[in-house]
Design an enzyme around this catalytic site. Structure first.
Site, PDB file in Angstrom:
ATOM      1  N   ASP A 130       0.808  -1.232   0.000  1.00 23.67           N
ATOM      2  CA  ASP A 130       0.000   0.000   0.000  1.00 23.67           C
ATOM      3  C   ASP A 130       0.840   1.281   0.000  1.00 23.67           C
ATOM      4  O   ASP A 130       0.329   2.355  -0.272  1.00 23.67           O
ATOM      5  CB  ASP A 130      -0.915   0.031   1.235  1.00 23.67           C
ATOM      6  CG  ASP A 130      -1.992  -1.030   1.185  1.00 23.67           C
ATOM      7  OD1 ASP A 130      -2.087  -1.728   0.164  1.00 23.67           O
ATOM      8  OD2 ASP A 130      -2.746  -1.156   2.170  1.00 23.67           O
TER       9      ASP A 130
ATOM     10  N   MET B 248      -6.126  -2.864  -4.147  1.00 23.35           N
ATOM     11  CA  MET B 248      -5.927  -2.708  -2.703  1.00 23.35           C
ATOM     12  C   MET B 248      -5.403  -1.307  -2.395  1.00 23.35           C
ATOM     13  O   MET B 248      -5.001  -0.567  -3.295  1.00 23.35           O
ATOM     14  CB  MET B 248      -4.964  -3.760  -2.183  1.00 23.35           C
ATOM     15  CG  MET B 248      -5.608  -5.101  -1.960  1.00 23.35           C
ATOM     16  SD  MET B 248      -4.508  -6.189  -1.051  1.00 23.35           S
ATOM     17  CE  MET B 248      -5.595  -7.584  -0.785  1.00 23.35           C
TER      18      MET B 248
HETATM   19  O1  F6P Z   1      -1.332  -5.149   3.013  1.00 22.72           O
HETATM   20  C1  F6P Z   1      -2.382  -4.258   3.162  1.00 22.72           C
HETATM   21  C2  F6P Z   1      -3.533  -4.760   2.409  1.00 22.72           C
HETATM   22  O2  F6P Z   1      -3.055  -5.094   1.172  1.00 22.72           O
HETATM   23  C3  F6P Z   1      -4.708  -3.779   2.291  1.00 22.72           C
HETATM   24  O3  F6P Z   1      -4.667  -2.998   1.164  1.00 22.72           O
HETATM   25  C4  F6P Z   1      -5.889  -4.707   2.316  1.00 22.72           C
HETATM   26  O4  F6P Z   1      -7.020  -4.034   2.821  1.00 22.72           O
HETATM   27  C5  F6P Z   1      -5.438  -5.780   3.214  1.00 22.72           C
HETATM   28  O5  F6P Z   1      -4.072  -5.911   3.021  1.00 22.72           O
HETATM   29  C6  F6P Z   1      -6.155  -7.079   3.002  1.00 22.72           C
HETATM   30  O6  F6P Z   1      -5.599  -8.052   3.818  1.00 22.72           O
HETATM   31  P1  F6P Z   1      -6.181  -9.510   4.071  1.00 22.72           P
HETATM   32  O7  F6P Z   1      -7.279  -9.770   3.092  1.00 22.72           O
HETATM   33  O8  F6P Z   1      -5.018 -10.393   3.869  1.00 22.72           O
HETATM   34  O9  F6P Z   1      -6.675  -9.517   5.467  1.00 22.72           O
END
Ligand code: F6P
Length: 369
Positions: A149, A191
């Site tokens: 991010d 994301m």
């Molecule tokens: O690493 C951050 C991120 O990529 C965010 O953009 C996203 O909201 C989140 O991870 C999602 O994470 P997970 O689905 O693995 O819980």
């Protein structure tokens, strides 16, 4: 200071990002070259907090052999987790309720018992906050900034971001031809929980016509007007990139699961919502592509591999020089060290006066404002 370090531990926390293995490899080799032993903690701090889950050892010796040939691989050989933050650990109570418990003392006790002299913590915002708390309790810690991010403060970039942007850009390139062939609106959700870096950079590089980011609340009417304007000029298709955390000026973020003790809220679904609204407002066919976790996978780009290796070796150099309570940062052309207390809990969004944002506006990209 160097003489005090004999053994260090490494952990990877939060969502994975391409380049984690390159950091681990650099840390292990740079440490071995100083005569230090390296140990890997499995899945964030779970290897310490739940040793029973790992019959092969929750914390294990990382030798040079263990990191051979991993620098170009995505993911993390240590495993990771974005649940179970040791500062706010959800513990089930006998009466059925859940209590928020601080388990960081258990980590400190483990380090003391095993004579581990320092920690290299590789992670994003949550991991920086945990690292800072451990540092304040006396542990020698150096952090390495990770996240696709790119939302960590005081570093030009985090590793993982370049790979995510490169992949999203390639996807946008591919979507232009199909969108144009069908004269469709193509909404691409990427994301970027509270920061629009991936959407902005990939959107500009991939020729998007509108980019919707959390930093700029959007008006769907303005986006629809952009699409219709393009139609009136004979350009019958449009590509809209939307960050998962983007929100309409009169509406709310798309939340799939609310935050709970120890983990953040889960976002997703804004792409579908926007596609429906734009289809209704423009009368055009709209399709949605959610890039989601594809952005976190794959091999790191050469930029991310190099950044990861520079961060990893700088973390070891920093420890050797007596640094603690710091994050390695990229401050072109060099890496430097910034205090954890200056970065933990501070999110870096896209600055509204950045020239990158202005570039997008100059070439006619709509932000829905
Ligand atoms: O690493 C951050 C991120 O990529 C965010 O953009 C996203 O909201 C989140 O991870 C999602 O994470 P997970 O689905 O693995 O819980």
């Amino acid at each position: 200071m160097t003489s005090h370090i004999r053994r260090i531990a490494i952990c990877t926390g939060g969502g994975d990002a391409p380049g984690l293995n390159a950091v681990i490899r650099a840390v292990v080799i740079a440490a071995a070259n100083r005569g230090w032993e390296c140990y890997g903690i499995r899945e964030g701090f779970n290897g310490i907090l739940f040793p029973e889950r790992y019959p092969e050892g929750g914390v294990y010796r990382l030798t040079r052999d263990k990191v051979r040939g991993i620098g170009h691989l995505g993911g993390t050989i240590l495993g990771t987790t974005n649940k179970g933050n040791p500062l706010h650990f959800p513990m089930k109570m006998p009466d059925g309720t859940t209590k928020d418990v601080d388990r960081t003392d258990e980590i400190l006790e483990y380090f003391a018992k095993k004579e581990l002299d320092a920690l290299v913590s590789i992670g994003g915002d949550g991991s920086l906050t945990i690292a800072n708390a451990l540092h304040l309790k006396g542990l020698r810690v150096v952090s390495v900034p990770k996240t696709i991010d790119n939302d960590l403060d005081k570093t030009f970039t985090t590793f993982g971001f370049d790979t995510a942007v490169g992949f999203a850009t390639e996807c946008l390139d591919r979507l232009h031809t199909t969108a144009e062939s069908h004269q469709r609106v193509m909404v691409v959700e990427v994301m970027g929980r509270y920061a629009g870096w991936i959407a902005l950079h990939a959107g500009i590089a991939g020729g998007a016509h509108a980019i919707l980011i959390p930093e700029i609340p959007f008006d769907p009417d303005k986006v629809a007007a952009k699409i219709l304007e393009r139609d009136s000029e004979g350009r019958m298709y449009s590509i809209i990139v939307v960050a998962e955390g983007a929100e309409p000026a009169h509406g709310h973020r798309a939340v799939l699961e609310p935050a709970e003790i120890g983990h953040a809220e889960r976002l997703g679904g804004i792409g579908e919502r926007i596609a429906k609204v734009l289809q209704d407002k423009t009368g055009k066919d709209a399709r949605v592509v959610v890039l989601g976790h594809l952005l976190r996978g794959g091999s790191p780009t050469s930029f991310d591999r190099l950044a990861a290796m520079r961060f990893g070796s700088a973390a070891v150099r920093g420890l050797a020089e007596g640094q603690t309570g710091v994050m390695v940062a990229l401050a072109f052309p060099n890496v430097n060290y910034v205090a954890l207390e200056d970065v933990a809990g501070r999110m870096k969004g896209v600055p509204l006066d950045s020239d990158t944002l202005q570039t997008a506006r100059d070439v006619g990209i709509c932000f829905g404002d």
